[in-house]
Design a protein around this motif. Sequence first.
Motif, mmCIF file in Angstrom:
data_model
loop_
_atom_site.group_PDB
_atom_site.id
_atom_site.type_symbol
_atom_site.label_atom_id
_atom_site.label_comp_id
_atom_site.label_asym_id
_atom_site.label_seq_id
_atom_site.Cartn_x
_atom_site.Cartn_y
_atom_site.Cartn_z
ATOM 1 N N LYS A 5 0.832 -1.195 0.000
ATOM 2 C CA LYS A 5 0.000 0.000 0.000
ATOM 3 C C LYS A 5 0.867 1.246 0.000
ATOM 4 C CE LYS A 5 -3.683 2.267 2.583
ATOM 5 N NZ LYS A 5 -4.551 2.200 3.779
ATOM 6 N N ARG A 6 0.539 2.183 -0.872
ATOM 7 C CA ARG A 6 1.297 3.422 -0.962
ATOM 8 C C ARG A 6 0.894 4.369 0.173
ATOM 9 N NH1 ARG A 6 1.852 7.224 -6.369
ATOM 10 N NH2 ARG A 6 3.346 8.718 -5.488
ATOM 11 N N VAL A 7 1.892 4.864 0.882
ATOM 12 C CA VAL A 7 1.628 5.738 2.021
ATOM 13 C C VAL A 7 1.602 7.186 1.556
ATOM 14 C CG1 VAL A 7 2.478 6.562 4.238
ATOM 15 C CG2 VAL A 7 2.704 4.138 3.643
ATOM 16 N N ASP A 8 0.534 7.896 1.892
ATOM 17 C CA ASP A 8 0.438 9.325 1.590
ATOM 18 C C ASP A 8 0.991 10.087 2.787
ATOM 19 O OD1 ASP A 8 -0.300 11.958 1.130
ATOM 20 O OD2 ASP A 8 -2.130 11.413 0.084
ATOM 21 N N HIS A 9 2.284 10.441 2.715
ATOM 22 C CA HIS A 9 2.942 11.088 3.854
ATOM 23 C C HIS A 9 2.346 12.459 4.152
ATOM 24 C CE1 HIS A 9 5.987 8.025 4.465
ATOM 25 N NE2 HIS A 9 6.170 7.984 3.161
ATOM 26 N N ARG A 10 1.952 13.162 3.116
ATOM 27 C CA ARG A 10 1.354 14.481 3.334
ATOM 28 C C ARG A 10 0.041 14.357 4.087
ATOM 29 N NH1 ARG A 10 1.046 19.476 -0.852
ATOM 30 N NH2 ARG A 10 -0.279 20.826 0.386
ATOM 31 N N GLU A 11 -0.762 13.366 3.724
ATOM 32 C CA GLU A 11 -2.039 13.159 4.403
ATOM 33 C C GLU A 11 -1.811 12.798 5.867
ATOM 34 O OE1 GLU A 11 -5.938 10.202 4.127
ATOM 35 O OE2 GLU A 11 -4.538 10.354 2.441
ATOM 36 N N ARG A 12 -0.837 11.930 6.125
ATOM 37 C CA ARG A 12 -0.557 11.536 7.512
ATOM 38 C C ARG A 12 -0.044 12.720 8.322
ATOM 39 N NH1 ARG A 12 2.345 5.572 7.721
ATOM 40 N NH2 ARG A 12 0.476 4.353 7.193
ATOM 41 N N ARG A 13 0.842 13.504 7.713
ATOM 42 C CA ARG A 13 1.391 14.665 8.423
ATOM 43 C C ARG A 13 0.277 15.666 8.738
ATOM 44 N NH1 ARG A 13 6.628 16.448 9.043
ATOM 45 N NH2 ARG A 13 6.900 18.672 9.403
ATOM 46 N N THR A 14 -0.646 15.841 7.814
ATOM 47 C CA THR A 14 -1.772 16.743 8.040
ATOM 48 C C THR A 14 -2.668 16.216 9.148
ATOM 49 O OG1 THR A 14 -1.741 17.482 5.740
ATOM 50 C CG2 THR A 14 -3.774 17.843 6.981
ATOM 51 N N LEU A 15 -2.893 14.894 9.150
ATOM 52 C CA LEU A 15 -3.688 14.265 10.196
ATOM 53 C C LEU A 15 -3.072 14.519 11.567
ATOM 54 C CD1 LEU A 15 -5.971 12.188 11.040
ATOM 55 C CD2 LEU A 15 -4.215 10.425 10.765
ATOM 56 N N ILE A 16 -1.765 14.326 11.651
ATOM 57 C CA ILE A 16 -1.065 14.524 12.918
ATOM 58 C C ILE A 16 -1.051 16.000 13.298
ATOM 59 C CG2 ILE A 16 1.177 14.341 14.061
ATOM 60 C CD1 ILE A 16 1.642 11.807 12.323
ATOM 61 N N ALA A 17 -0.858 16.879 12.304
ATOM 62 C CA ALA A 17 -0.832 18.317 12.561
ATOM 63 C C ALA A 17 -2.175 18.799 13.110
ATOM 64 C CB ALA A 17 -0.487 19.075 11.283
ATOM 65 N N ASP A 18 -3.261 18.316 12.527
ATOM 66 C CA ASP A 18 -4.593 18.704 13.000
ATOM 67 C C ASP A 18 -4.802 18.244 14.441
ATOM 68 O OD1 ASP A 18 -5.137 19.853 10.578
ATOM 69 O OD2 ASP A 18 -6.326 18.176 9.809
ATOM 70 N N ALA A 19 -4.358 17.037 14.743
ATOM 71 C CA ALA A 19 -4.488 16.526 16.113
ATOM 72 C C ALA A 19 -3.644 17.353 17.077
ATOM 73 C CB ALA A 19 -4.057 15.059 16.160
ATOM 74 N N LEU A 20 -2.448 17.711 16.644
ATOM 75 C CA LEU A 20 -1.560 18.530 17.468
ATOM 76 C C LEU A 20 -2.211 19.862 17.801
ATOM 77 C CD1 LEU A 20 1.145 19.498 18.666
ATOM 78 C CD2 LEU A 20 1.912 19.963 16.340
ATOM 79 N N MET A 21 -2.823 20.491 16.799
ATOM 80 C CA MET A 21 -3.446 21.788 17.018
ATOM 81 C C MET A 21 -4.643 21.679 17.965
ATOM 82 S SD MET A 21 -1.608 23.965 15.434
ATOM 83 C CE MET A 21 -2.645 25.421 15.350
ATOM 84 N N ARG A 22 -5.401 20.600 17.854
ATOM 85 C CA ARG A 22 -6.556 20.422 18.746
ATOM 86 C C ARG A 22 -6.101 20.242 20.195
ATOM 87 N NH1 ARG A 22 -8.345 17.114 14.455
ATOM 88 N NH2 ARG A 22 -7.803 15.214 15.598
ATOM 89 N N VAL A 23 -5.089 19.420 20.395
ATOM 90 C CA VAL A 23 -4.578 19.188 21.752
ATOM 91 C C VAL A 23 -3.974 20.467 22.320
ATOM 92 C CG1 VAL A 23 -2.905 17.922 23.135
ATOM 93 C CG2 VAL A 23 -4.181 16.734 21.351
ATOM 94 N N ALA A 24 -3.198 21.169 21.497
ATOM 95 C CA ALA A 24 -2.542 22.397 21.953
ATOM 96 C C ALA A 24 -3.553 23.475 22.295
ATOM 97 C CB ALA A 24 -1.579 22.897 20.878
ATOM 98 N N ALA A 25 -4.596 23.612 21.466
ATOM 99 C CA ALA A 25 -5.602 24.643 21.702
ATOM 100 C C ALA A 25 -6.392 24.362 22.973
ATOM 101 C CB ALA A 25 -6.540 24.746 20.506
ATOM 102 N N GLU A 26 -6.596 23.070 23.275
ATOM 103 C CA GLU A 26 -7.412 22.712 24.436
ATOM 104 C C GLU A 26 -6.620 22.655 25.726
ATOM 105 O OE1 GLU A 26 -10.450 19.130 25.908
ATOM 106 O OE2 GLU A 26 -9.660 19.159 23.854
ATOM 107 N N HIS A 27 -5.374 22.168 25.649
ATOM 108 C CA HIS A 27 -4.607 21.938 26.870
ATOM 109 C C HIS A 27 -3.345 22.803 26.982
ATOM 110 C CE1 HIS A 27 -7.147 18.481 27.702
ATOM 111 N NE2 HIS A 27 -6.896 18.009 26.493
ATOM 112 N N GLY A 28 -2.950 23.489 25.898
ATOM 113 C CA GLY A 28 -1.718 24.263 25.918
ATOM 114 C C GLY A 28 -0.548 23.447 25.391
ATOM 115 N N LEU A 29 0.406 24.132 24.796
ATOM 116 C CA LEU A 29 1.539 23.427 24.189
ATOM 117 C C LEU A 29 2.380 22.667 25.200
ATOM 118 C CD1 LEU A 29 2.940 25.853 21.447
ATOM 119 C CD2 LEU A 29 2.024 23.560 21.118
ATOM 120 N N GLU A 30 2.532 23.217 26.389
ATOM 121 C CA GLU A 30 3.378 22.555 27.384
ATOM 122 C C GLU A 30 2.829 21.186 27.761
ATOM 123 O OE1 GLU A 30 6.219 22.915 28.499
ATOM 124 O OE2 GLU A 30 6.823 24.986 28.158
ATOM 125 N N ALA A 31 1.505 21.034 27.676
ATOM 126 C CA ALA A 31 0.889 19.764 28.045
ATOM 127 C C ALA A 31 0.922 18.751 26.915
ATOM 128 C CB ALA A 31 -0.565 20.002 28.464
#
Length: 209
Positions: A3-29
């Motif tokens: 299966k071909r891995v779409d690295h851009r899609e995965r990075r975007t998925l992780i980036a979106d999750a990072l932003m949600r966690v950071a916005a809710e709990h703060g970057l330090e957390a």
Amino acid sequence: MPKRVDHRERRTLIADALMRVAAEHGLEAVSLRHVAAEAGVSSGMVQHYFRTKDEMMTFALSVVREHNESRVGQAVAALGPDPSPRTLLRTMLTELLPLDEPRRADGRVALAFLAYTAVRPAVAAALHRETAELLAFIAGQIRAAQAAGAARARVDPDRAAVALLAVMEGLGVYLLGGHYPPETALGALDSQLDLLLGPGGPEERAAEC
């Protein structure tokens, strides 16, 4: 066939999750484990894209930067081909203020990043370059207004740019803390622009948040 891995899609998925966690709990957390859980992937996958927490924090700021550039670009394009320096600066700085929920979410991440880098000079290097570029642009617009006779001639553009950016950043912090409503922040920004560049037209005053 593998299966071909779409690295851009995965990075975007992780980036979106990072932003949600950071916005809710703060970057330090934020941790690699937290981001992995939010994204629904393994911690190993997150580590594949971000080897350290510093890399993850820097990427979070780059996401905020992309959001800001998109918002500012759209707002400036709507001004037409030849906006005045004052109108251009007001439009840009207004788009950078946390006046609605998407901008507040980005603002919380940006503010947390500033705190995170206060004791990590190496991580702050990219932010320093970004600030210098923004200051140079603001100073250039003030010089253009002075040349057109629309600004106070005795104002030093470089110092005035520092002051204007500081006002905008300070307003952003207080807006994030809920100290006053958007119209108060916009009024203060207009007052600072009035001091530097003269009063704006009614179309600026009527701009929506």
